[in-house]
Design a protein around this motif. Structure first.
Motif, mmCIF file in Angstrom:
data_model
loop_
_atom_site.group_PDB
_atom_site.id
_atom_site.type_symbol
_atom_site.label_atom_id
_atom_site.label_comp_id
_atom_site.label_asym_id
_atom_site.label_seq_id
_atom_site.Cartn_x
_atom_site.Cartn_y
_atom_site.Cartn_z
ATOM 1 N N ASN A 1 3.835 -2.392 -58.626
ATOM 2 C CA ASN A 1 2.819 -1.174 -59.168
ATOM 3 C C ASN A 1 2.176 -0.909 -58.411
ATOM 4 N N SER A 2 2.102 -2.109 -57.846
ATOM 5 C CA SER A 2 1.331 -1.653 -56.243
ATOM 6 C C SER A 2 0.786 -0.677 -55.213
ATOM 7 N N ALA A 3 -0.697 -0.493 -55.000
ATOM 8 C CA ALA A 3 -0.182 -0.128 -54.160
ATOM 9 C C ALA A 3 0.249 0.168 -53.117
ATOM 10 N N GLY B 1 3.269 3.309 -51.062
ATOM 11 C CA GLY B 1 2.751 3.974 -50.170
ATOM 12 C C GLY B 1 1.277 5.047 -50.344
ATOM 13 N N ALA B 2 0.489 4.858 -51.390
ATOM 14 C CA ALA B 2 -0.667 5.399 -51.368
ATOM 15 C C ALA B 2 -1.467 4.922 -50.666
ATOM 16 N N ASP B 3 -1.767 3.949 -49.997
ATOM 17 C CA ASP B 3 -2.120 3.837 -48.746
ATOM 18 C C ASP B 3 -1.980 4.540 -47.463
ATOM 19 N N ILE B 4 -0.673 4.482 -46.835
ATOM 20 C CA ILE B 4 -0.087 4.812 -46.042
ATOM 21 C C ILE B 4 -0.309 6.204 -46.238
ATOM 22 N N SER B 5 -0.317 6.870 -46.606
ATOM 23 C CA SER B 5 -1.253 8.704 -47.243
ATOM 24 C C SER B 5 -2.265 8.614 -46.714
ATOM 25 N N ALA B 6 -3.464 7.927 -47.856
ATOM 26 C CA ALA B 6 -4.044 7.807 -47.051
ATOM 27 C C ALA B 6 -4.659 7.994 -45.537
ATOM 28 N N ALA B 7 -4.489 6.236 -45.080
ATOM 29 C CA ALA B 7 -4.434 6.378 -43.882
ATOM 30 C C ALA B 7 -3.784 7.139 -42.785
ATOM 31 N N ASP C 1 -5.611 1.220 -39.820
ATOM 32 C CA ASP C 1 -5.554 1.146 -41.408
ATOM 33 C C ASP C 1 -3.913 0.904 -41.634
ATOM 34 N N LEU C 2 -3.683 2.517 -40.821
ATOM 35 C CA LEU C 2 -2.318 2.656 -41.045
ATOM 36 C C LEU C 2 -1.163 1.957 -41.035
ATOM 37 N N ARG C 3 -1.356 1.347 -39.518
ATOM 38 C CA ARG C 3 0.266 -0.055 -39.399
ATOM 39 C C ARG C 3 -0.475 -1.291 -40.476
ATOM 40 N N GLN C 4 -1.608 -1.038 -40.680
ATOM 41 C CA GLN C 4 -1.942 -2.256 -42.191
ATOM 42 C C GLN C 4 -1.277 -2.355 -43.074
#
Length: 353
Positions: free
Chosen positions: A121-123, A127-133, A174-177
């Protein structure tokens, strides 16, 4: 002349008993060696077709029983000379330490399951962090493009231009991370080929529980075979046991056989299957039948702890003994205890008596 005749008669009568005595003594002197020769021949004839030895002993298979886990003995259910069957409980070791290990293993399983749920269930995994990046990159690029146009016209400063350019680079990093975090999260939830269908963390915790449960079961020490208990002097409540340290011996009475040590000069006509006759010093009235089950692969000296070294120059030839295993074919009226002295006769003439 008349007076002389009686004397002559008396002399002749005296000589007859003397001659009889001489012949009697001669017969006795001759009969004794003849009788000895006859007896020796009969004895020698009786030895033909068989070999015997009194260097023989009753043997029984023995199993040394030990605990596979360490701990304190809390219960003893057998004692010296008890007859037990395979699977009977002999003694029990304190199970509490191993029960605690199971509790720890259950906690480890619960922790591993919670970690898996959290990862699922983690972000990072969603893929939420990828979309935000990616949105941050698009916004930074549009801002940078405006700064470029303003820079061309001279309506912005170099500092604002550099800041917009740096914002684009930061958004890309940030996207790569975020992508790397997603790969790591997927790896933690992956299922290996060694344990298909199960997360490795949960598999480790399950293995720890299985090991603890096995140790708990081994706190109950059971008889590996049927037999009589011997050497159980260390089997006392409160005794601290070390793993794999023998504490008693099981003598398997159904495996009784005789090991006879024959001279190497007796082996010429000996063969597997030949009949044998057994007598026992402990039971003079018992005579049992048996047969040769096997002949040893080497002499007794070859398998001794310190074999003879004949290369020293002090060698003296000694007739060697070869162990021969005799299978008992009849049931004894009296118990055949391990170590009883036995006299074995093997009938080598066609293998029959």
């Amino acid at each position: 002349m008349a007076e002389a005749d009686p004397s002559i008669v008396e002399t002749e009568s005296d000589t007859q008993p003397a001659e009889k005595r001489r012949w009697g003594r001669l017969l006795v002197m001759l009969s004794v060696p003849v009788a000895l020769l006859i007896a020796g021949f009969i004895y020698w004839q009786g030895l033909q077709g068989k070999v015997s030895t009194d260097n023989a002993y009753v043997q029984q298979d023995m199993v040394a029983v030990s605990a596979e886990v360490g701990g304190k003995i809390v219960e003893v259910l057998t004692k010296e000379n008890d007859q037990v069957n395979a699977g009977d409980l002999l003694f029990r070791i304190d199970p509490e330490p191993y029960q605690l290990q199971i509790a720890q293993a259950n906690a480890a399983i619960a922790s591993a399951q919670a970690n898996v749920t959290a990862l699922a269930n983690s972000a990072d995994l969603s893929g939420a962090d990828i979309s935000a990046a990616r949105e941050d990159i698009a916004f930074a690029k549009s801002k940078f493009e405006r700064q470029q146009e303003l820079m061309k016209r001279g309506f912005t400063t170099k500092a604002d231009y550099d800041a917009a350019e740096h914002a684009v680079a930061q958004a890309q990093e940030d996207l790569r991370q975020a992508q790397a975090n997603q790969v790591a999260a997927r790896a933690k939830l992956a299922q290996g080929s060694a344990v298909p269908g199960k997360n490795p963390q949960i598999a480790i915790a399950d293995a720890q529980k299985a090991s603890a449960e096995l140790s708990l079961r081994r706190t109950e020490v059971r008889a590996p075979a049927s037999g009589r208990v011997a050497q159980a002097d260390r089997l006392q409540v409160g005794q601290q046991l070390l793993p794999n340290l023998p504490v008693l011996t099981l003598v398997e009475e159904d495996s009784t056989y005789v090991e006879a040590n024959f001279k190497e000069t007796d082996l010429e006509d000996m063969a597997v299957g030949q009949e044998a006759e057994l007598t026992f010093d402990a039971y003079p009235g018992i005579k049992l039948k048996g047969h040769v089950q096997s002949i040893g692969a080497g002499t007794g000296s070859e398998f001794s702890v310190l074999p003879a070294q004949n290369a020293t120059g002090n060698w003296v030839k000694v007739t060697q003994r070869v162990p021969v295993r005799i299978q008992i074919d009849e049931k004894s009226e009296r118990p055949l205890l391990a170590g009883l002295s036995t006299h074995v006769t093997i009938f080598t003439a066609d293998g029959k008596r």
